[in-house]
Design an enzyme around this catalytic site. Structure first.
Site, short mmCIF file in Angstrom:
data_model
loop_
_atom_site.label_atom_id
_atom_site.label_comp_id
_atom_site.label_asym_id
_atom_site.label_seq_id
_atom_site.Cartn_x
_atom_site.Cartn_y
_atom_site.Cartn_z
N THR A 1 -4.50 -7.29 -3.82
CA THR A 1 -4.64 -6.49 -4.87
C THR A 1 -5.06 -6.91 -6.23
OG1 THR A 1 -2.50 -5.63 -6.45
CG2 THR A 1 -2.10 -7.52 -6.08
N CYS B 1 -10.27 8.91 -4.17
CA CYS B 1 -9.73 7.60 -4.80
C CYS B 1 -10.45 6.32 -3.88
CB CYS B 1 -8.40 7.65 -4.49
SG CYS B 1 -7.55 8.02 -2.54
N GLN C 1 -9.45 0.70 1.06
CA GLN C 1 -8.54 -0.31 0.77
C GLN C 1 -7.59 -0.95 1.97
OE1 GLN C 1 -6.35 0.85 -2.78
NE2 GLN C 1 -7.61 -1.32 -4.08
N GLU D 1 4.09 7.85 -1.90
CA GLU D 1 2.55 9.25 -2.60
C GLU D 1 2.69 9.08 -3.30
OE1 GLU D 1 -0.96 11.06 -1.55
OE2 GLU D 1 1.04 11.15 0.27
N ASP E 1 3.48 5.19 -13.70
CA ASP E 1 3.44 4.41 -12.19
C ASP E 1 5.30 4.59 -11.65
OD1 ASP E 1 3.64 3.19 -9.62
OD2 ASP E 1 1.96 1.61 -10.52
N HIS F 1 0.51 -1.00 0.09
CA HIS F 1 0.26 -0.42 0.10
C HIS F 1 0.86 1.10 -0.39
CE1 HIS F 1 -4.19 2.28 0.95
NE2 HIS F 1 -2.47 3.29 1.47
N SER F 2 0.97 2.56 -0.66
CA SER F 2 1.44 2.83 -1.68
C SER F 2 0.95 4.28 -0.05
CB SER F 2 1.16 3.73 -2.60
OG SER F 2 2.40 3.19 -3.20
N GLU F 3 1.33 5.13 0.79
CA GLU F 3 0.72 5.48 1.58
C GLU F 3 -0.46 7.10 0.56
OE1 GLU F 3 3.63 8.63 3.46
OE2 GLU F 3 4.57 8.95 1.88
N CYS F 4 -1.65 7.31 1.83
CA CYS F 4 -2.04 8.35 0.56
C CYS F 4 -2.61 9.46 1.17
CB CYS F 4 -3.44 7.93 -0.55
SG CYS F 4 -4.38 8.64 -1.42
N ARG G 1 6.55 3.67 -9.16
CA ARG G 1 7.35 3.04 -7.94
C ARG G 1 8.38 2.20 -7.78
NH1 ARG G 1 0.85 1.78 -5.66
NH2 ARG G 1 0.52 1.06 -7.93
#
Length: 395
Positions: free
Chosen positions: A349, A264, A269, A292, A326, A250-253, A328
C-alpha cells in the site's frame, strides 16, 4: 502461519453470533433496502422515534405516508458540507473523529426547516444532490436537531444513498398500522463492525489467473446476507514456510478494475499486486472488498466524477455529496485475514490509513511495501491529490 487472536468488540462470539445480533443486522439491512426503494422507515431510540425517507428517491406517496406518521412538521437532514452549500453560509463540520477502520468516517448532520414549496420530490432531490443543482423558489432555514439524526445519516450511507433525509418525530403506533419497518438507532450505528465480525466463508475454488496460475478465491458473506467480499490467495512461485505474506486491501473499482478507466490507478494496482504476490517467496492475499469508491458506492462515485469535472478534487467531491473522505470499514479486511489464518502481514500500500486501520483491528503489520504506478496523463491530478490531501506515500 497461525492467526492472531481476534480483537473483536465486546460481546462478539467466535463460534456463532447470538440470534438477537443476527436479527439486528438483518433489520438494518432491510431498512437500508426500504430507503433505497423510497419507502419511509422508523428509527427508534431512547430519545424517541424518527420517521425517515431518503430525499433522492422519495415519492409523493411516500411523503404522504411520512406526514401521516409524523408528530411535527418534517425537516431535511443533510451532511454538514451539503447543508453549507444549500444555505450558502458556513455550518459546523462534523461531531468529532471516530476510530479508524469503523466505516463511520465523518459523522455530522444539520436540520433544515422546509417551506411547503420544497416539500416536493423534485425539490428534495435538488437539495440532496449537488450534481442536480437548480435555483430553488425558497431557501430553507436551520431547525432544531431531531432525535436519531446521526443514525439516520448513517443509515442513508449504508444504503449508498446521498445522506439527505426527510425526517420527523413519529408516532410508533401509526407507523405499525401503515406497516413501516422499524429499526433501532443503536443497531444502525453498530452495523459496520457487527457485519464485519459476522463474516463466514460461503464458497471457495481454485481459479488460475493470468499472472497467478495457482490462485484460489474464497467468498465471504455477512449474516445480513449482503454483498460478498472476496479473498484471492496467491501462492508463490518459490514457496518458503515461515515467511510473512504480502497483503493488498483493494476496494472494488468497477470503472478501473473492469473497464480500464484512466481516472484512477486501481486497475494497475489490482493486476500489479497479483503479479507481485505470485513472484514473492511468501505469496500473498488480495482482499477484494465490496466498498466501491472508498465506501460511497458506484453511483455516488460517478456523481463525484461529475463534480471533479467541475473543478473539485476527489476529496472535496466526496464531501460535497455529504460523504467523508474515506468511508471504508477495515474490520472487514481484518476478519477475512484471520479467517484464512493470516495475522501478520507485509502490507502492499501507499496509504498510511490502511496500516493504522488494520493495526487498530488487531492485524500485525510487519512493514509496508510501496505500490506505486506512473501517472497516465489523465489521473495526474488524482494521484497528486492522494499525496497532498490523503497523505499517500507517493514519490
Amino acid at each position: 502461519m497461525a492467526p492472531l487472536a481476534s480483537k473483536r468488540p465486546a460481546g462478539a462470539d467466535d463460534a456463532a453470533l447470538p440470534d438477537l445480533r443476527v436479527q439486528a443486522l438483518r433489520s438494518v439491512h432491510r431498512a437500508a433496502s426500504e430507503l433505497r426503494r423510497g419507502t419511509p422507515v422508523l428509527l427508534t431510540g431512547p430519545e424517541g422515534a424518527l420517521v425517515v425517507a431518503a430525499a433522492e428517491v422519495v415519492s409523493a406517496r411516500s411523503l404522504l405516508e411520512l406526514q401521516e406518521v409524523a408528530r411535527a412538521t418534517p425537516v431535511l437532514l443533510l451532511a454538514p458540507v451539503r447543508a453549507a452549500a444549500v444555505l450558502q453560509r458556513p455550518v459546523p463540520q462534523g461531531l468529532g473523529a471516530p476510530a479508524i477502520g469503523t466505516g463511520a468516517a465523518e459523522m455530522g448532520a444539520v436540520a433544515l426547516r422546509l417551506p411547503p414549496a420544497l416539500l416536493d420530490p423534485a425539490a428534495l432531490k435538488s437539495l440532496a444532490d449537488p450534481t442536480a443543482e437548480r435555483l430553488l423558489p425558497e431557501q430553507p432555514e436551520r431547525a432544531a436537531m431531531p432525535p436519531c439524526a446521526l443514525p439516520a445519516i448513517a443509515l442513508a450511507k449504508l444504503a449508498r444513498l446521498l445522506p439527505a433525509l426527510v425526517v420527523a418525530p413519529a408516532t410508533e403506533a401509526v407507523a405499525r398500522r401503515l406497516g413501516l419497518l422499524s429499526v433501532a438507532a443503536a443497531d444502525v450505528l453498530d452495523y459496520p463492525v457487527a457485519a464485519a465480525t459476522s463474516l463466514t466463508r460461503v464458497a471457495e475454488a481454485r481459479v488460475p489467473l493470468e499472472d497467478a496460475p495457482e490462485a484460489r478465491i474464497i467468498a465471504f458473506r455477512a449474516a445480513d446476507g449482503g454483498i460478498e467480499h472476496l479473498a484471492i490467495l496467491v501462492d508463490s512461485t518459490v514457496p518458503e514456510p515461515g515467511l510473512v505474506p504480502l497483503v493488498r486491501v483493494h476496494s472494488e473499482c468497477f470503472t478501473g478494475d473492469l473497464l480500464g478507466s484512466l481516472r484512477c490507478d486501481c486497475g494497475p494496482q489490482l493486476r500489479g499486486a497479483i503479479k507481485r504476490m505470485a513472484a514473492d517467496p511468501a505469496g500473498g492475499v488480495l482482499l477484494y472488498l465490496a466498498q466501491e469508491g472508498r465506501g460511497i458506492g458506484l453511483v455516488n462515485k460517478l456523481r463525484a466524477y461529475a463534480l471533479q469535472d467541475q473543478g473539485l478534487d476527489t476529496l472535496d467531491a466526496n464531501r460535497a455529496l455529504g460523504y467523508g473522505a474515506d468511508e471504508r470499514n477495515f474490520w472487514v479486511a481484518a476478519e477475512m485475514l484471520r479467517a484464512v489464518g493470516v495475522g501478520r502481514v507485509r502490507l502492499l500500500t501507499n496509504n498510511p490509513d490502511k496500516i493504522a486501520g488494520l493495526t487498530a483491528c488487531g492485524i500485525e503489520v510487519e512493514g509496508r511495501e510501496a505500490h506505486q504506478f506512473d501517472a497516465n496523463g489523465v489521473n495526474d491530478g488524482y494521484l497528486e491529490t492522494k499525496a497532498r490531501r490523503f497523505g499517500h506515500l507517493l514519490t
